[in-house]
Design an enzyme around this catalytic site. Structure first.
Site, PDB file in Angstrom:
ATOM      1  N   ARG A 293      25.237 -50.570  32.843  1.00  0.00           N
ATOM      2  CA  ARG A 293      26.567 -50.736  32.231  1.00  0.00           C
ATOM      3  C   ARG A 293      27.143 -49.434  31.688  1.00  0.00           C
ATOM      4  NH1 ARG A 293      23.928 -55.084  30.283  1.00  0.00           N
ATOM      5  NH2 ARG A 293      24.291 -56.934  31.523  1.00  0.00           N
TER       6      ARG A 293
ATOM      7  N   ASN B 223      52.159 -37.993  40.151  1.00  0.00           N
ATOM      8  CA  ASN B 223      52.312 -38.478  41.528  1.00  0.00           C
ATOM      9  C   ASN B 223      53.428 -37.777  42.290  1.00  0.00           C
ATOM     10  OD1 ASN B 223      50.205 -40.323  41.353  1.00  0.00           O
ATOM     11  ND2 ASN B 223      51.527 -41.813  40.344  1.00  0.00           N
TER      12      ASN B 223
ATOM     13  N   GLU C 250      48.010 -44.650  32.810  1.00  0.00           N
ATOM     14  CA  GLU C 250      49.119 -44.522  33.740  1.00  0.00           C
ATOM     15  C   GLU C 250      50.241 -45.544  33.542  1.00  0.00           C
ATOM     16  OE1 GLU C 250      47.828 -43.465  37.607  1.00  0.00           O
ATOM     17  OE2 GLU C 250      49.828 -43.627  38.458  1.00  0.00           O
TER      18      GLU C 250
ATOM     19  N   GLU D  99      47.984 -28.866  44.926  1.00  0.00           N
ATOM     20  CA  GLU D  99      48.006 -29.600  43.642  1.00  0.00           C
ATOM     21  C   GLU D  99      48.373 -28.646  42.500  1.00  0.00           C
ATOM     22  OE1 GLU D  99      47.710 -32.893  43.339  1.00  0.00           O
ATOM     23  OE2 GLU D  99      46.524 -33.587  45.064  1.00  0.00           O
TER      24      GLU D  99
ATOM     25  N   HIS E 161      53.311 -37.487  45.965  1.00  0.00           N
ATOM     26  CA  HIS E 161      52.243 -38.383  46.418  1.00  0.00           C
ATOM     27  C   HIS E 161      52.743 -39.651  47.109  1.00  0.00           C
ATOM     28  CE1 HIS E 161      49.674 -35.591  44.418  1.00  0.00           C
ATOM     29  NE2 HIS E 161      48.594 -36.311  44.621  1.00  0.00           N
TER      30      HIS E 161
ATOM     31  N   HIS F 254      50.954 -39.888  50.410  1.00  0.00           N
ATOM     32  CA  HIS F 254      50.002 -40.968  50.721  1.00  0.00           C
ATOM     33  C   HIS F 254      50.405 -41.698  52.004  1.00  0.00           C
ATOM     34  CE1 HIS F 254      48.487 -41.319  46.299  1.00  0.00           C
ATOM     35  NE2 HIS F 254      47.682 -40.563  47.016  1.00  0.00           N
TER      36      HIS F 254
ATOM     37  N   ARG G  56      51.792 -40.269  33.043  1.00  0.00           N
ATOM     38  CA  ARG G  56      50.802 -39.941  34.071  1.00  0.00           C
ATOM     39  C   ARG G  56      51.401 -40.099  35.470  1.00  0.00           C
ATOM     40  NH1 ARG G  56      44.268 -41.136  33.658  1.00  0.00           N
ATOM     41  NH2 ARG G  56      43.675 -40.096  35.585  1.00  0.00           N
TER      42      ARG G  56
ATOM     43  N   LYS H   6      46.870 -31.333  33.412  1.00  0.00           N
ATOM     44  CA  LYS H   6      46.328 -32.662  33.717  1.00  0.00           C
ATOM     45  C   LYS H   6      45.739 -33.285  32.453  1.00  0.00           C
ATOM     46  CE  LYS H   6      44.093 -35.963  36.311  1.00  0.00           C
ATOM     47  NZ  LYS H   6      43.398 -36.350  37.524  1.00  0.00           N
TER      48      LYS H   6
ATOM     49  N   HIS I 116      44.168 -34.085  51.947  1.00  0.00           N
ATOM     50  CA  HIS I 116      45.061 -34.722  50.978  1.00  0.00           C
ATOM     51  C   HIS I 116      46.153 -33.752  50.470  1.00  0.00           C
ATOM     52  CE1 HIS I 116      46.452 -36.995  47.531  1.00  0.00           C
ATOM     53  NE2 HIS I 116      46.107 -36.003  46.742  1.00  0.00           N
TER      54      HIS I 116
ATOM     55  N   LYS J  76      39.031 -41.141  35.996  1.00  0.00           N
ATOM     56  CA  LYS J  76      39.074 -42.127  37.089  1.00  0.00           C
ATOM     57  C   LYS J  76      37.902 -41.857  38.027  1.00  0.00           C
ATOM     58  CE  LYS J  76      44.056 -42.948  37.535  1.00  0.00           C
ATOM     59  NZ  LYS J  76      45.203 -42.832  38.484  1.00  0.00           N
TER      60      LYS J  76
HETATM   61  N1  LIG Z   1      39.273 -39.218  40.281  1.00  0.00           N
HETATM   62  C1  LIG Z   1      40.460 -38.687  40.399  1.00  0.00           C
HETATM   63  O1  LIG Z   1      41.259 -38.666  39.460  1.00  0.00           O
HETATM   64  C2  LIG Z   1      40.822 -38.050  41.702  1.00  0.00           C
HETATM   65  C3  LIG Z   1      41.959 -37.239  41.792  1.00  0.00           C
HETATM   66  C4  LIG Z   1      42.231 -36.623  43.002  1.00  0.00           C
HETATM   67  C5  LIG Z   1      41.395 -36.813  44.089  1.00  0.00           C
HETATM   68  N2  LIG Z   1      40.299 -37.617  43.966  1.00  0.00           N
HETATM   69  C6  LIG Z   1      39.413 -37.829  45.104  1.00  0.00           C
HETATM   70  O2  LIG Z   1      38.818 -36.582  45.447  1.00  0.00           O
HETATM   71  C7  LIG Z   1      38.422 -36.628  46.812  1.00  0.00           C
HETATM   72  C8  LIG Z   1      38.763 -35.323  47.489  1.00  0.00           C
HETATM   73  O3  LIG Z   1      38.048 -34.296  46.864  1.00  0.00           O
HETATM   74  P1  LIG Z   1      37.802 -32.890  47.582  1.00  0.00           P
HETATM   75  O4  LIG Z   1      39.076 -32.422  48.159  1.00  0.00           O
HETATM   76  O5  LIG Z   1      37.100 -32.049  46.604  1.00  0.00           O
HETATM   77  O6  LIG Z   1      36.906 -33.274  48.841  1.00  0.00           O
HETATM   78  P2  LIG Z   1      35.319 -33.268  49.097  1.00  0.00           P
HETATM   79  O7  LIG Z   1      34.594 -33.688  47.892  1.00  0.00           O
HETATM   80  O8  LIG Z   1      35.128 -34.039  50.333  1.00  0.00           O
HETATM   81  O9  LIG Z   1      35.001 -31.735  49.361  1.00  0.00           O
HETATM   82  C9  LIG Z   1      35.593 -31.104  50.474  1.00  0.00           C
HETATM   83  C10 LIG Z   1      34.568 -30.331  51.289  1.00  0.00           C
HETATM   84  O10 LIG Z   1      34.223 -29.144  50.594  1.00  0.00           O
HETATM   85  C11 LIG Z   1      32.807 -28.980  50.592  1.00  0.00           C
HETATM   86  N3  LIG Z   1      32.486 -28.211  49.388  1.00  0.00           N
HETATM   87  C12 LIG Z   1      32.582 -28.631  48.108  1.00  0.00           C
HETATM   88  N4  LIG Z   1      32.354 -27.615  47.271  1.00  0.00           N
HETATM   89  C13 LIG Z   1      32.090 -26.535  48.034  1.00  0.00           C
HETATM   90  C14 LIG Z   1      31.814 -25.177  47.746  1.00  0.00           C
HETATM   91  N5  LIG Z   1      31.800 -24.708  46.490  1.00  0.00           N
HETATM   92  N6  LIG Z   1      31.602 -24.347  48.782  1.00  0.00           N
HETATM   93  C15 LIG Z   1      31.664 -24.783  50.056  1.00  0.00           C
HETATM   94  N7  LIG Z   1      31.957 -26.040  50.392  1.00  0.00           N
HETATM   95  C16 LIG Z   1      32.164 -26.910  49.388  1.00  0.00           C
HETATM   96  C17 LIG Z   1      32.269 -30.365  50.643  1.00  0.00           C
HETATM   97  O11 LIG Z   1      30.981 -30.354  51.164  1.00  0.00           O
HETATM   98  C18 LIG Z   1      33.278 -31.075  51.542  1.00  0.00           C
HETATM   99  O12 LIG Z   1      32.923 -30.906  52.881  1.00  0.00           O
HETATM  100  C19 LIG Z   1      39.109 -37.841  47.423  1.00  0.00           C
HETATM  101  O13 LIG Z   1      38.161 -38.847  47.655  1.00  0.00           O
HETATM  102  C20 LIG Z   1      40.080 -38.290  46.345  1.00  0.00           C
HETATM  103  O14 LIG Z   1      40.300 -39.682  46.341  1.00  0.00           O
HETATM  104  C21 LIG Z   1      40.006 -38.237  42.799  1.00  0.00           C
HETATM  105 ZN   LIG Z   2      46.645 -35.547  44.771  1.00  0.00          ZN
END
Ligand SMILES: NC(=O)c1ccc[n+]([C@@H]2O[C@H](COP(=O)([O-])OP(=O)(O)OC[C@H]3O[C@@H](n4cnc5c(N)ncnc54)[C@H](O)[C@@H]3O)[C@@H](O)[C@H]2O)c1
Ligand SMILES: [Zn+2]
Length: 376
Positions: free
Chosen positions: A134, A258, A250, A198, A261, A265, A254, A240, A278, A156
């Protein structure tokens, strides 16, 4: 309009930029974000100082752990839990693998997860932490630019379902966030650039100075120059953090996050998440929202041109000429952000400020999408 904790920015020449520490208030407490070159080498003392339980389980990926595990291995005596890399593994089965490892190692309530990786790792490991027993604490150590300026902050967490992105999740604010811009040195250029959209978004919605700095330092940022990166990452995080602090769930402010977005999206969805990173889709989304706002006369043409020029200067975006503007506009109706049938749309009013409206028509959106290069 926005107040956020000022970051320290030295005006004198390059060498080591001052570390920045932000503090974020949440409904359940407070956590700090440490942003500093080499911060990842000080992970253990930083987590000790933040009161993170001493039994720590690293969740990371092969790629990230291979590049950066060595500088952080002292954070745990446990075997790191390495999960498969990529958005397609952001699902419950991967969370299940984390539970398996935790249970086998006898992780209890006095344990914590340290998520070291991109946004996928942070979201998956954060969700495992939110639900295991939990809820146990999670520390976010973001290693992509997107994760450093966005996903690691705000609480999130969650995973995708076969029928849609991020449909399963929780709010689980981190116990601490440790941001080391040096980790970005190994990030592929396309991933870096995706995160930078971003950053441009933060400038566009909340800070003219951040926008100007990003534009001015673009080459140094792409070169992962620490002196250029740190203030940009810190200010983005600060924006942020300030926004989520004021509106954790949100209901209002917040939503400004977007910006870009809604169309973004939709572009991702109609191309089945395969064509764009993205951030790239958000690049287009910001262009579309700007075109729409300019057509309404609420966004000065000079600002629109400046924003478009920065987005263009950042490099080529995947093609959109084969995509139907009508189909993309229709897809916005399926956006999670549709409330009672009304789509909230963030429009820029100047670089650094926005307004949220809910009266954007399909025709207007189609017009804007055609304006940025989609077919009608
Ligand atoms: N929780 C939130 O508020 C929130 C906000 C925005 C996005 N997200 C989520 O984040 C995700 C996207 O994140 P992302 O863009 O970081 O993608 P990701 O986590 O897939 O990383 C992208 C790539 O970079 C590589 N990588 C990571 N760090 C590295 C480093 N230092 N050196 C070399 N390679 C590296 C990873 O292996 C991967 O192949 C999505 O799933 C999205 O929904 C969440
Ligand atoms: Zn985004």
């Amino acid at each position: 309009m926005l107040s956020y904790i000022a970051t320290t920015m030295s005006s004198s020449p390059p060498p080591p930029p001052d570390p920045v520490r932000l503090s974020v208030r949440t409904s359940s407490g407070r956590y700090s974000i440490e942003i500093a070159a080499e911060a990842s080498r000080r992970l253990t003392p930083l987590l000790d100082a933040a009161g993170v339980p001493a039994r720590r389980f690293v969740v990371s990926t092969q790629t990230v752990w291979r590049f950066h595990g060595e500088r952080m291995h002292g954070v745990t005596a446990e075997e790191p839990i390495l999960i498969p890399d990529g958005e397609r593994f952001k699902h419950l089965a991967t969370v299940g693998r984390i539970y398996d490892a935790l249970i086998r190692a006898g992780a209890d309530r006095a344990s914590a997860i340290v998520a070291i990786g991109g946004g996928v790792t942070g979201d998956v490991a954060g969700f495992a932490a939110a639900t295991y027993l939990r809820g146990i604490p999670v520390v976010q150590v973001p290693t992509t630019l997107l994760a450093q300026v966005d996903s690691a902050v705000g609480g999130k967490v969650g995973v995708n379902h076969a029928l849609g992105k991020n449909l399963i999740g929780a709010f689980h604010p981190p116990a601490a966030v440790v941001v080391d811009p040096e980790l970005l040195a190994t990030l592929p250029r396309r991933e870096f650039r995706a995160g930078l959209y971003e950053v441009v978004k933060y400038g566009a919605i909340a800070s003219r100075p951040l926008f100007d700095r990003t534009s001015r330092d673009l080459a140094a940022l792409f070169a992962r120059d620490a002196a250029a990166l740190l203030p940009v990452v810190a200010e983005s995080c600060g924006i942020k953090a300030a926004i989520v602090e004021q509106d954790e769930r949100e209901s209002g402010l917040r939503r400004t996050l977007n910006f870009g977005h809604t169309a973004g999206h939709a572009l991702e969805a109609v191309t089945k998440y395969r064509r764009f990173r993205h951030g790239e889709a958000i690049g287009y989304g910001m262009l579309a929202a700007s075109a729409l706002a300019a057509a309404r006369g609420v966004f000065p043409e000079a600002d629109r041109a400046e924003l478009a020029s920065l987005i263009t200067k950042m490099g080529p975006l995947p093609a959109v000429a084969d995509l139907s503007a009508t189909e993309v506009a229709e897809a916005t109706k399926r956006d999670k952000k549709v409330l009672a049938g009304r789509l909230h749309f963030v429009l820029p009013t100047a670089i650094g400020s926005t307004v949220v409206v809910n009266d954007v028509t399909l025709e207007e959106l189609i017009g804007a999408l055609v304006g940025i290069g989609l077919k009608p």
